[in-house]
Scaffold this motif. Structure first.
Motif, short mmCIF file in Angstrom:
data_model
loop_
_atom_site.label_atom_id
_atom_site.label_comp_id
_atom_site.label_asym_id
_atom_site.label_seq_id
_atom_site.Cartn_x
_atom_site.Cartn_y
_atom_site.Cartn_z
N TRP A 320 10.72 -2.73 102.94
CA TRP A 320 11.57 -4.08 103.43
C TRP A 320 13.20 -3.74 102.29
N ALA A 330 18.56 -12.28 107.03
CA ALA A 330 17.46 -11.18 107.85
C ALA A 330 16.97 -10.49 106.57
N THR A 332 14.01 -7.43 107.47
CA THR A 332 13.25 -6.44 107.90
C THR A 332 12.04 -5.84 106.79
N GLN A 334 9.15 -3.32 107.91
CA GLN A 334 8.44 -1.62 108.08
C GLN A 334 7.47 -1.67 107.58
N ASP A 369 15.91 -14.93 108.94
CA ASP A 369 15.38 -14.25 110.12
C ASP A 369 14.35 -13.17 109.91
N ARG A 371 12.16 -9.80 110.29
CA ARG A 371 11.43 -9.79 111.45
C ARG A 371 10.72 -8.16 111.16
N GLY A 373 9.09 -4.35 111.66
CA GLY A 373 9.56 -2.98 112.80
C GLY A 373 8.73 -2.04 113.01
#
Length: 380
Positions: A320, A330, A332, A334, A369, A371, A373
């Motif tokens: 991350w 945000a 992210t 993965q 946020d 996310r 991916g």
């Protein structure tokens, strides 16, 4: 799982059994109400090569953690950042900084010897005395230290002189460097000067072994040597053997442990946890398969760069990073595999909890946020 085929032979611990025991010692199976200072002491320090990871490490482990608590320990000089284990910067309590640094001095001596060609004609005792006087006069940046040493030894290699100062002296990074919400360049002085305490005898290796097992066990001799950056610890473990119990891993490696240390059942639930780069739970063993599945070996880093790690069911499952998105924090994630819906929901919930502590002003009315991916090296 514990398997014992021969009643006289040590029990065999599966990777999951080792995982759960380690996570319990590392305060990662359930958050604890332990204070930040007590946690830093219990964990025998926090990896602090970068300034922010110690805060994220405690966020994953402590109930009600407030970054200001750890920052306060640094500002009051109850905790410091200093080169210790594996020749890397760790955040230790003041007491540990004064005793663990001498314990790992042999590793500093080995490191210094690799730079000996750049130190021809340099008297180490004189350098130690000159360097101490220099940084105790006022904290100095690494550049200032190199330049001052080079003025004394103009024929020496500047980098080697800087390494020599770091290896010969117990240098701490003074605040505001490392304090949450503040910034500052690296400035160094000695631990004794910063903490207002005389140097202490090195911690007894026996005591260090017991503390290591309490935070990372069950573990092999090689595991502790990898964690500490030391060698020749076999005789210490042998001396302690009557006070310890032993197991074997599935490869037959002998593992030592404290008799009364917790070893939860391998089916004990392990909630998701977001760990920063270089967390010691990922670095504290020579054999890291108790946390990093063999198929994901090397996936949580790129060269010397390490990524933030997500543990799912106790094992590395994603990486991350934290950034900005439309004015909100945000994050992210993965995944390294293909998580199901329940797994993604649990990771999202833990991510929101972590952000509420570590980035509370960035959530906004619509939350964070978060996310998911496809895994791609962040370093690419």
């Amino acid at each position: 799982m514990v398997v014992r085929k021969n009643p006289a032979a040590p029990a065999v611990l599966s990777p999951r059994a080792l995982n759960r025991a380690t996570l319990e010692r590392q305060l990662l199976l359930r958050r604890t109400a332990m204070s930040a200072k007590d946690a830093v002491e219990h964990l025998v320090g926090l990896q602090a090569q970068n300034t922010r990871p110690p805060y994220f490490q405690l966020c994953a482990r402590l109930e009600g953690f407030d970054p200001a608590e750890l920052a306060g320990l640094m500002e009051s000089r109850e905790a410091v950042r200093i080169v210790t284990l594996r020749s890397t910067i760790h955040l230790h309590t003041a007491a540990d900084a004064l005793t663990l640094r001498p314990l790992v001095q042999p590793a500093r001596d080995r490191e210094l010897n690799t730079f000996r060609k750049g130190l021809v004609g340099v008297d180490r005792d004189r350098l130690r005395a000159f360097g101490r006087q220099l940084v105790e006069e006022r904290p100095r940046t690494p550049k200032e230290i190199r330049e001052a040493l080079l003025a004394e030894w103009p024929d020496a290699d500047p980098q080697s002189l800087g390494v020599a100062a770091r290896c010969l002296l117990p240098l701490v990074q003074v605040t505001p460097r490392g304090v949450w919400g503040r910034s500052g360049q690296v400035a160094l002085t000695t631990a004794e000067h910063w903490l207002g305490a005389p140097s202490q005898p090195a911690a007894a290796p026996d005591a260090a072994v017991l503390r290591y097992l309490g935070a990372f066990g069950p573990a092999s001799v090689r595991d502790m040597q990898a964690w500490a950056g030391l060698t020749r610890l076999r005789e210490v473990f042998e001396r302690l053997r009557p006070r310890l119990i032993t197991f074997r891993d599935e490869n037959g490696v002998e593992l030592f442990d404290l008799p009364d240390a917790p070893r939860p059942d391998e089916d004990t639930p392990a909630p998701p946890r977001f760990l920063p780069e270089f967390d010691n739970v990922l670095l504290g063993h020579a054999d890291r398969t108790r946390v990093i599945p063999p198929r994901y070996r090397g996936r949580n880093g790129n060269g010397n760069q390490s990524y933030g790690t997500v543990l799912v069911d106790g094992f590395l499952a994603a990486v991350w990073r934290l950034g900005d998105g439309a004015g909100r924090a945000a994050l992210t994630v993965q995944p390294l595999g293909s998580p199901g819906r329940a797994e993604r929901d649990a990771v999202t919930e833990e991510a929101a909890r972590m952000l509420s502590v570590m980035a509370p002003s960035a959530g906004g009315a619509d939350g964070y946020d978060i996310r998911f991916g496809t895994f791609v090296d962040f370093g690419e």
